[in-house]
Design an enzyme around this catalytic site. Structure first.
Site, PDB file in Angstrom:
ATOM      1  N   GLY A 189      20.220 -12.548  15.217  1.00 15.74           N
ATOM      2  CA  GLY A 189      21.099 -12.102  14.201  1.00 15.74           C
ATOM      3  C   GLY A 189      21.500 -13.550  13.515  1.00 15.74           C
ATOM      4  O   GLY A 189      21.476 -14.542  14.261  1.00 15.74           O
ATOM      5  N   SER A 221      30.565  -8.960  16.837  1.00 10.26           N
ATOM      6  CA  SER A 221      30.555 -10.110  18.150  1.00 10.26           C
ATOM      7  C   SER A 221      31.049  -9.544  19.274  1.00 10.26           C
ATOM      8  O   SER A 221      32.078  -8.780  19.236  1.00 10.26           O
ATOM      9  CB  SER A 221      31.077 -11.406  17.678  1.00 10.26           C
ATOM     10  OG  SER A 221      31.528 -12.219  18.899  1.00 10.26           O
ATOM     11  N   GLN A 249      22.010 -21.283  16.383  1.00 10.11           N
ATOM     12  CA  GLN A 249      21.014 -20.604  17.294  1.00 10.11           C
ATOM     13  C   GLN A 249      19.660 -20.143  16.784  1.00 10.11           C
ATOM     14  O   GLN A 249      18.703 -20.397  17.207  1.00 10.11           O
ATOM     15  CB  GLN A 249      21.730 -19.611  17.995  1.00 10.11           C
ATOM     16  CG  GLN A 249      20.768 -18.758  18.976  1.00 10.11           C
ATOM     17  CD  GLN A 249      21.413 -17.761  19.944  1.00 10.11           C
ATOM     18  OE1 GLN A 249      22.170 -18.214  20.908  1.00 10.11           O
ATOM     19  NE2 GLN A 249      21.623 -16.650  19.444  1.00 10.11           N
ATOM     20  N   GLY A 251      25.701  -4.791  15.686  1.00 10.69           N
ATOM     21  CA  GLY A 251      24.787  -6.070  15.113  1.00 10.69           C
ATOM     22  C   GLY A 251      23.569  -5.927  16.078  1.00 10.69           C
ATOM     23  O   GLY A 251      22.400  -5.999  15.409  1.00 10.69           O
ATOM     24  N   HIS A 252      23.868  -5.659  17.507  1.00 11.34           N
ATOM     25  CA  HIS A 252      22.530  -5.614  18.148  1.00 11.34           C
ATOM     26  C   HIS A 252      21.706  -4.447  17.966  1.00 11.34           C
ATOM     27  O   HIS A 252      20.625  -4.480  17.855  1.00 11.34           O
ATOM     28  CB  HIS A 252      22.829  -5.517  19.746  1.00 11.34           C
ATOM     29  CG  HIS A 252      23.678  -6.633  20.155  1.00 11.34           C
ATOM     30  ND1 HIS A 252      24.896  -6.682  20.832  1.00 11.34           N
ATOM     31  CD2 HIS A 252      23.011  -7.954  20.509  1.00 11.34           C
ATOM     32  CE1 HIS A 252      25.243  -8.034  21.153  1.00 11.34           C
ATOM     33  NE2 HIS A 252      24.319  -8.757  21.089  1.00 11.34           N
TER      34      HIS A 252
HETATM   35  O1  PAF Z   1      22.768 -14.899  21.087  1.00 12.71           O
HETATM   36  C1  PAF Z   1      22.745 -14.516  22.684  1.00 12.71           C
HETATM   37  O2  PAF Z   1      23.133 -13.398  22.821  1.00 12.71           O
HETATM   38  C2  PAF Z   1      22.117 -15.416  23.334  1.00 12.71           C
HETATM   39  O3  PAF Z   1      22.436 -16.738  23.125  1.00 12.71           O
HETATM   40  C3  PAF Z   1      20.760 -15.377  23.908  1.00 12.71           C
HETATM   41  C4  PAF Z   1      19.881 -15.570  22.368  1.00 12.71           C
HETATM   42  C5  PAF Z   1      20.192 -14.079  24.271  1.00 12.71           C
HETATM   43  C6  PAF Z   1      19.970 -16.454  24.804  1.00 12.71           C
HETATM   44  O4  PAF Z   1      21.006 -16.220  26.062  1.00 12.71           O
END
Ligand code: PAF
Length: 280
Positions: free
Chosen positions: A138, A176, A144, A27-28
């Protein structure tokens, strides 16, 4: 970091930013690929932000495979890996925090008190340090993502937010960092999270959106897995994240469930062909 980024900006280069807490997964990498395609320079940050964990144990158990992450970042052609320490991000005596907006009140906000204040604060700090042209997040963390969009709308950093669709394992489980904590049995059980979303999506498309009925269906699907326990499930407006009474156009399904000692969240967008009544 600020002066380095300022120099890039002075040269007229665009900056794509992917903020993470490490333990990188596909995902990243998808976020990094988008950033790579759309910007001159790509920045990846890794910071396990202590202020967004409402349980100390969750923070200490969070995976931190830094060397592996650095290798993956290089492979994904990130130009910078920004990994500040907690002391640098929160120096002794720091006092200012960013209050999360109303859309952080429900769902994750209700079950993880203080979580979104921590996210809003660290994202604001990271935006001030990196000053990206585009920030990538994501879709899996739907609340978020909305919070960050709202924060950027409200606080006016010169940044655009792009929300990238969830990457899934071939069997449907959303990628995840927490998946690494699942035992092989729990990994199998975890499939019910996405299956519950799909079952609810099918119900809504067929014209059934009553809260009680949708919730019951999701609970039944989750209950098939011995190690799973549903925390919440909801049908919400994609922008306000408030429960919908009549679904028109797009709605978003949200789910959070415990699989053993690991808490997973997931989400699905559903398009309704005609208005569907959701109350009751
Ligand atoms: O989704 C994440 O990995 C975290 O919540 C983030 C956006 C890097 C903030 O710490």
């Amino acid at each position: 970091m600020q002066s380095e980024m300022l120099q890039l900006r002075r040269r007229g280069l665009t900056i794509g930013f992917v903020p993470t807490m490490g333990a990188l997964h596909a995902g990243h990498l998808r976020l990094l690929a988008h950033a790579r395609r759309q910007n001159d320079r790509v920045i990846l940050s890794i910071f396990v932000n202590p202020t967004q964990f409402n349980q100390r144990q969750d923070f200490t158990r969070y995976p931190r495979p830094f060397a592996r992450d650095a290798r993956l970042a290089r492979k994904a052609s990130a130009d910078y890996l920004f990994a500040p320490t907690a002391r640098e991000m929160y120096p002794p005596g720091h006092q200012t925090t960013v209050e999360a907006p109303a859309l952080a009140r429900r769902w994750e906000g209700a079950y993880r008190p203080g979580h979104f204040r921590g996210v809003a604060t660290v994202v604001t700090k990271l935006l001030a340090l990196v000053q990206p042209t585009i920030l990538y997040v994501g879709e899996k963390d739907a609340q978020q993502a909305r919070l960050i969009e709202q924060l950027v709308e409200d606080l006016h950093p010169a940044t655009r937010v792009i929300v990238v669709p969830t990457v899934r394992e071939p069997d449907g489980l959303a990628m995840s960092s927490r998946n690494t904590r699942l035992s092989p049995t729990e990994r199998r059980d975890a499939l019910v999270v996405f299956e519950a979303l799909q079952a609810a999506g099918r119900l809504i498309k067929s014209g059934e959106c009553r809260r009680g009925v949708v919730l019951r269906r999701m609970r039944t699907v989750v209950a098939r897995a011995p190690s799973a326990r549903l925390e919440y499930a909801a049908v919400v407006d994609p922008r306000t994240l408030e429960p919908v009474t009549v679904a028109r156009g797009q709605v978003r399904l949200l789910i959070a469930a415990w699989i053993g000692r690991t808490r997973l969240i997931d989400t699905l967008r559903v398009r309704c062909q005609r208005p569907v009544r959701c109350q009751g």
